[in-house]
Design a protein around this motif. Structure first.
Motif, PDB file in Angstrom:
ATOM      1  N   LEU A   1      42.652  41.436  38.173  1.00 15.82           N
ATOM      2  CA  LEU A   1      42.098  40.790  39.544  1.00 15.82           C
ATOM      3  C   LEU A   1      42.294  41.870  40.511  1.00 15.82           C
ATOM      4  N   ALA A   2      43.358  42.631  40.727  1.00 14.98           N
ATOM      5  CA  ALA A   2      43.558  43.641  41.690  1.00 14.98           C
ATOM      6  C   ALA A   2      42.401  44.652  41.555  1.00 14.98           C
ATOM      7  N   VAL A   3      41.872  44.907  40.481  1.00 11.88           N
ATOM      8  CA  VAL A   3      40.966  46.121  40.166  1.00 11.88           C
ATOM      9  C   VAL A   3      39.583  45.294  40.356  1.00 11.88           C
ATOM     10  N   ALA A   4      39.539  44.149  39.694  1.00 16.28           N
ATOM     11  CA  ALA A   4      38.025  43.690  39.481  1.00 16.28           C
ATOM     12  C   ALA A   4      37.702  43.071  40.647  1.00 16.28           C
ATOM     13  N   VAL A   5      38.301  42.445  41.474  1.00 15.55           N
ATOM     14  CA  VAL A   5      38.166  41.412  42.703  1.00 15.55           C
ATOM     15  C   VAL A   5      37.372  42.641  43.628  1.00 15.55           C
ATOM     16  N   PRO A   6      38.266  43.601  44.181  1.00 12.13           N
ATOM     17  CA  PRO A   6      37.479  44.376  45.224  1.00 12.13           C
ATOM     18  C   PRO A   6      36.291  45.272  44.499  1.00 12.13           C
ATOM     19  N   ALA A   7      36.484  45.719  43.279  1.00 10.79           N
ATOM     20  CA  ALA A   7      35.233  46.489  42.912  1.00 10.79           C
ATOM     21  C   ALA A   7      34.093  45.788  42.750  1.00 10.79           C
ATOM     22  N   ALA A   8      34.245  44.567  42.274  1.00 14.48           N
ATOM     23  CA  ALA A   8      33.044  43.665  42.382  1.00 14.48           C
ATOM     24  C   ALA A   8      32.474  43.386  43.555  1.00 14.48           C
ATOM     25  N   TYR A   9      33.266  43.215  44.497  1.00 12.34           N
ATOM     26  CA  TYR A   9      32.629  42.998  45.923  1.00 12.34           C
ATOM     27  C   TYR A   9      31.902  44.257  46.268  1.00 12.34           C
ATOM     28  N   VAL A  10      32.475  45.373  46.204  1.00 17.47           N
ATOM     29  CA  VAL A  10      31.811  46.453  46.677  1.00 17.47           C
ATOM     30  C   VAL A  10      30.392  46.902  45.845  1.00 17.47           C
ATOM     31  N   ALA A  11      30.480  46.633  44.589  1.00 24.28           N
ATOM     32  CA  ALA A  11      29.439  46.871  43.581  1.00 24.28           C
ATOM     33  C   ALA A  11      28.326  45.915  44.084  1.00 24.28           C
ATOM     34  N   THR A  12      28.529  44.469  44.291  1.00 26.60           N
ATOM     35  CA  THR A  12      27.609  43.662  44.878  1.00 26.60           C
ATOM     36  C   THR A  12      27.053  43.542  46.310  1.00 26.60           C
ATOM     37  N   GLN A  13      28.125  43.763  47.162  1.00 30.06           N
ATOM     38  CA  GLN A  13      27.912  43.711  48.541  1.00 30.06           C
ATOM     39  C   GLN A  13      27.101  45.013  49.072  1.00 30.06           C
TER      40      GLN A  13
ATOM     41  N   LEU B   1      34.954  41.882  31.760  1.00 24.50           N
ATOM     42  CA  LEU B   1      34.998  40.518  32.096  1.00 24.50           C
ATOM     43  C   LEU B   1      35.348  39.993  33.335  1.00 24.50           C
ATOM     44  N   ALA B   2      36.275  40.181  33.883  1.00 22.41           N
ATOM     45  CA  ALA B   2      36.678  39.827  35.327  1.00 22.41           C
ATOM     46  C   ALA B   2      35.611  40.202  36.315  1.00 22.41           C
ATOM     47  N   LEU B   3      35.314  41.660  36.120  1.00 30.45           N
ATOM     48  CA  LEU B   3      34.216  42.223  36.643  1.00 30.45           C
ATOM     49  C   LEU B   3      32.892  41.637  36.908  1.00 30.45           C
ATOM     50  N   LEU B   4      32.594  41.377  35.590  1.00 28.80           N
ATOM     51  CA  LEU B   4      31.116  40.533  35.494  1.00 28.80           C
ATOM     52  C   LEU B   4      31.204  39.126  36.097  1.00 28.80           C
ATOM     53  N   LEU B   5      32.448  38.382  36.063  1.00 32.51           N
ATOM     54  CA  LEU B   5      32.422  37.071  36.328  1.00 32.51           C
ATOM     55  C   LEU B   5      32.811  37.210  38.162  1.00 32.51           C
ATOM     56  N   MET B   6      33.332  38.087  38.522  1.00 31.47           N
ATOM     57  CA  MET B   6      33.564  38.173  40.235  1.00 31.47           C
ATOM     58  C   MET B   6      32.108  38.782  40.676  1.00 31.47           C
ATOM     59  N   SER B   7      31.409  39.540  40.011  1.00 29.78           N
ATOM     60  CA  SER B   7      30.045  39.931  40.618  1.00 29.78           C
ATOM     61  C   SER B   7      29.292  38.689  40.761  1.00 29.78           C
ATOM     62  N   ALA B   8      29.131  37.856  39.667  1.00 32.04           N
ATOM     63  CA  ALA B   8      28.386  36.861  39.585  1.00 32.04           C
ATOM     64  C   ALA B   8      28.846  35.847  40.787  1.00 32.04           C
ATOM     65  N   PHE B   9      29.978  35.488  41.005  1.00 33.32           N
ATOM     66  CA  PHE B   9      30.557  34.874  42.162  1.00 33.32           C
ATOM     67  C   PHE B   9      30.106  35.350  43.704  1.00 33.32           C
TER      68      PHE B   9
ATOM     69  N   THR C   1      38.173  31.578  46.386  1.00 34.12           N
ATOM     70  CA  THR C   1      39.522  30.903  45.587  1.00 34.12           C
ATOM     71  C   THR C   1      38.954  30.520  44.420  1.00 34.12           C
ATOM     72  N   GLY C   2      38.007  29.636  44.385  1.00 40.38           N
ATOM     73  CA  GLY C   2      37.443  28.901  43.334  1.00 40.38           C
ATOM     74  C   GLY C   2      37.103  30.103  42.072  1.00 40.38           C
ATOM     75  N   GLY C   3      36.246  31.002  42.531  1.00 44.15           N
ATOM     76  CA  GLY C   3      35.662  32.145  41.704  1.00 44.15           C
ATOM     77  C   GLY C   3      37.061  32.815  41.274  1.00 44.15           C
ATOM     78  N   ILE C   4      37.779  33.164  42.026  1.00 43.44           N
ATOM     79  CA  ILE C   4      39.094  33.885  41.735  1.00 43.44           C
ATOM     80  C   ILE C   4      39.676  33.213  40.577  1.00 43.44           C
ATOM     81  N   ALA C   5      40.026  31.686  40.863  1.00 44.06           N
ATOM     82  CA  ALA C   5      40.824  30.994  39.854  1.00 44.06           C
ATOM     83  C   ALA C   5      40.102  31.089  38.632  1.00 44.06           C
ATOM     84  N   VAL C   6      38.837  30.748  38.595  1.00 49.73           N
ATOM     85  CA  VAL C   6      38.173  30.739  37.363  1.00 49.73           C
ATOM     86  C   VAL C   6      38.342  32.160  36.444  1.00 49.73           C
ATOM     87  N   THR C   7      38.120  33.211  37.268  1.00 52.81           N
ATOM     88  CA  THR C   7      38.260  34.603  36.713  1.00 52.81           C
ATOM     89  C   THR C   7      39.762  34.826  36.223  1.00 52.81           C
TER      90      THR C   7
END
Ligand SMILES: Nc1ncnc2c1ncn2[C@@H]1O[C@H](COP(=O)(O)OP(=O)(O)OP(=O)(O)O)[C@@H](O)[C@H]1O
Ligand SMILES: [Mg+2]
Lengths: 278, 380
Positions: free
Chosen positions: A88-100, A155-163, A195-201
């Motif tokens: 999560l520490a890696v994927a959440v910020p990375a997915a955020y940057v990649a999508t936003q 997997l976490a990256l793709l999920l978080m990107s979708a969220f 939080t919902g998306g992060i919990a799922v991931t």
């Protein structure tokens, strides 16, 4: 009238199909559960019976008495928790940057993450073995955590990107207009909203590590053996210890079920994202 | 509080799309400025550049007496109301409104009193502990306003804040926002593509098209003295009727109709004097055409009636005028009913003309507008 009848028929069909689907998932597990509560002697009875003739917790007592399984559980849990945290520490910020902050390179980055998921883990196992060996991390918790994280991050990256894709950009922009730096906007607004998306991931990441077999088999030997390996070994080390094996498998599946039920609200919230807009 | 100055502002997006061309104008301290124009003309882009959410490709932007081109949104001291409201879904109404004050590290007592004051003004007091998901569209809109006003910023930016509301609520909120702005006297930029909103709310209105500023003026001046064909057609509803015509001395020939232009027009537009066979685009608003049977005039034309929309207080009469119709270039203008090339006249409901008739129409010739056919700018 005619329409109501029509609806009824299709309703029955849909419910029927759903039932078949649920049973096809549930039956094997039910069989596992039933077997685990049979007396050890009845387990290999021929012809096999679905329901136990007598209720017995003999199998459970046996696996809990041995020292290997509890230790393997602790290993599994440690590895899964650390893997989840690191992923999560890696994927959440990375997915955020990649999508936003979408650029061609960030799109490419996400695509690459997808590609790594297509390589079978068997072919990654050997290089990983070499890598961890040279780092002196074979049969250690950090070693297995790294290996599991490499499998879980895409997997976490793709999920978080979708969220994140589903989150209106304006939330972050509003926060920045309200006096936040980009990082503050991320921490104070984006993360709490997600939080919902992060919990799922987190759940999926946890399960990925908890259930992982191949890397654990290749990269651990004694000290950090995880539960799936120990469960599999009931078939080799002790001959065919079906009873013990099913009891261990039931115990091993419990945490995942408990966590899923506990996170149910967040999962449903995370999957139905409409709440942010509305 | 502060004025805002735009000097040769350009925006070129990452995909090389040139969204804004040399935008130049000043917004005075305390002024209510409206950006209006068809979809995609760059209103939001301009607003977001002023907010700091979009970079400025070239030019200079000043807020107060600071150049803010490279200053973060949070340090520009402006508040923004988004079209989607962008309320924080995990925070209550109170927390939403308090958030900018918390970020500004105001003392708690000050935050409380300001939030309560804003809630009182916007009639949100009873809703302070609800989450946004449990509010109606109008209430959400108010919360978004509340979050903007508590800060007492130098300027408000609003991007189509009413477009998600139903028609009735929109009219009501239109009045409330305008009076709130007068009361607070904070410089405001308001984006809309609804020209009625623009005309009723703005001290001045900036009309944009295709990334180019067409005219900045008071609503009255935009209506009375449009600088070009686009502004002429965009302001006013139904749109101004625009046709090619020929001016000879004082006689205007519009298709098969001819009539005399009164002296006043030549005083107003001296360069029309002494025209001989001069091609012009002539514009006349629906409200300046009447049923000649009811109100005769020296300038009359006749045309077949294709459609009559009886609205009770007036009748919109569609006419088939036999002159070359001029496309004003508003991509959003679609004839909601009838042929877009038809002229529309606003007749008194007493008029008895019906579809199929040849109507005699009295044109208020003093109210005619004239434009150059090639540059499409007003002839003065
Ligand atoms: N990030 C972007 N990258 C490239 N082009 C963009 C981007 N954002 C907007 N544009 C383009 O810039 C032009 C102006 O867009 P803008 O959103 O400012 O229009 P608008 O006047 O606000 O329209 P609307 O009334 O539909 O909101 C449009 O043609 C749009 O396609
Ligand atoms: Mg817009």
């Amino acid at each position: 009238m005619h329409k109501a009848r029509h609806l009824n028929v299709s309703g029955i069909l849909i419910n029927g199909a759903a039932l078949v689907l649920v049973l096809s998932y549930a039956l094997p597990y039910m069989y596992l559960l039933m077997t685990s509560i049979k007396p050890a002697a009845d387990v290999q009875q021929i012809p096999p019976s679905f329901f136990p003739a007598v209720l017995s917790f003999e199998n459970f007592r046996e696996v809990l008495r041995s020292s290997t399984l509890p230790k393997a559980f602790v290993n599994s849990l440690t590895v899964a928790v650390l893997t989840t945290a690191l992923s999560l520490a890696v994927a959440v910020p990375a997915a955020y940057v990649a999508t936003q902050y979408r650029r061609r390179i960030t799109t490419l980055f996400l695509l690459f993450a997808l590609v790594t998921r297509m390589v079978p883990s068997v072919s990654l196992g050997v290089p990983l073995f070499q890598l961890l060996k040279s780092l002196g991390l074979l049969d250690t918790v950090p070693g297995l955590v790294l290996a599991h994280t490499s499998a879980a991050v895409p997997l976490a990256l793709l999920l978080m990107s979708a969220f994140f894709e589903g989150m209106p950009r304006e939330l972050e922009e509003a926060a920045r207009m309200d006096g936040c730096t980009r990082f503050q906007a991320f921490r104070k607004i984006v993360l709490p909203v997600m939080t919902g998306g992060i919990a799922v991931t987190a759940l999926f990441t946890f399960i990925t590590s908890w259930n992982e077999f191949l890397y654990a088999l290749l990269l651990t030997s004694e000290a950090t053996k995880t539960a799936p390996i120990v469960i599999a070994e009931y078939n080799s080390v002790y001959g065919l210890a079906w009873g013990a094996m099913t009891a261990a498998a039931v115990l091993y599946s419990l945490p995942v079920i408990v966590v899923t039920l506990a996170l149910q609200k967040q999962i449903v919230g995370g999957l139905t994202f409409g709440a942010v807009k509305g | 509080m502060a004025g805002i100055e735009l000097r040769n502002i350009n925006k070129v997006y990452g995909n090389r799309f040139h969204a804004l061309h040399d935008l130049n104008f000043d917004i005075r301290d305390g002024e209510f400025m409206v950006f209006v124009g068809p979809s995609g003309c760059g209103k939001s882009t301009a607003l977001r550049m002023i907010a700091g959410l979009e970079s400025i490709s070239s030019g200079e932007l000043r807020i107060g007496d600071r150049v803010v081109n490279h200053i973060d949104p949070k340090d520009r001291d402006i508040a923004m109301v988004f079209q989607s409201y962008a309320l924080y879904p995990h925070k209550t109404v109170r927390e939403n409104i308090a958030f900018p004050l918390q970020m500004a590290r105001l003392p708690t007592t000050e935050i409380d009193s300001r939030v309560n004051e804003a809630a009182r003004i916007l009639e949100l007091t009873a809703l302070l502990d609800r989450k946004p998901a449990l509010l109606s569209g109008g209430q959400r809109q108010r919360v978004a306003m509340g979050r903007a006003i508590v800060r007492k910023p130098a300027a408000f930016l609003m991007d189509e804040p009413l477009s998600n509301l139903d028609a009735k609520l929109r009219v009501q909120m239109r009045g409330e926002i305008a009076s709130l702005q007068r009361k607070l006297n904070v410089t405001t930029i308001y984006v809309t593509h609804d020209q009625v909103e623009a005309m009723t709310m703005g001290d001045r209105v900036a009309v944009m098209k295709g990334g180019v500023l067409q005219q900045v003026d008071t609503p009255q001046n935009l209506y009375n003295r449009p600088e070009n064909v686009f502004v002429a057609a965009f302001i006013g509803s139904p749109s101004m009727n625009l046709y090619e015509a020929v001016l000879n001395g004082r006689t205007l020939t519009l298709g098969s109709n001819s009539f005399e232009i009164p002296d006043r027009v030549f005083e107003y537009r001296p360069s029309l004097n002494g025209a001989s066979n001069r091609q012009v685009i002539v514009g006349f608003r629906p409200e300046h055409m009447n049923d000649a049977a009811i109100r005769p005039s020296s300038a009359e034309i006749s045309a077949p009636v294709t459609l009559v929309e009886a609205l009770g207080s007036e009748s919109l009469v569609h006419l088939n005028i036999d002159a070359a119709w001029v496309d004003a270039g508003d991509p959003d203008a679609v004839a909601d009913i009838g042929d877009e090339r038809a002229a529309v006249a606003r007749f008194s409901p007493k008029s008895t003309v019906r579809a199929g008739d040849i109507a005699r129409i009295a044109v208020d010739a003093e109210e005619l507008h004239f434009f150059e056919p090639d540059t499409r700018t007003s002839i003065w």
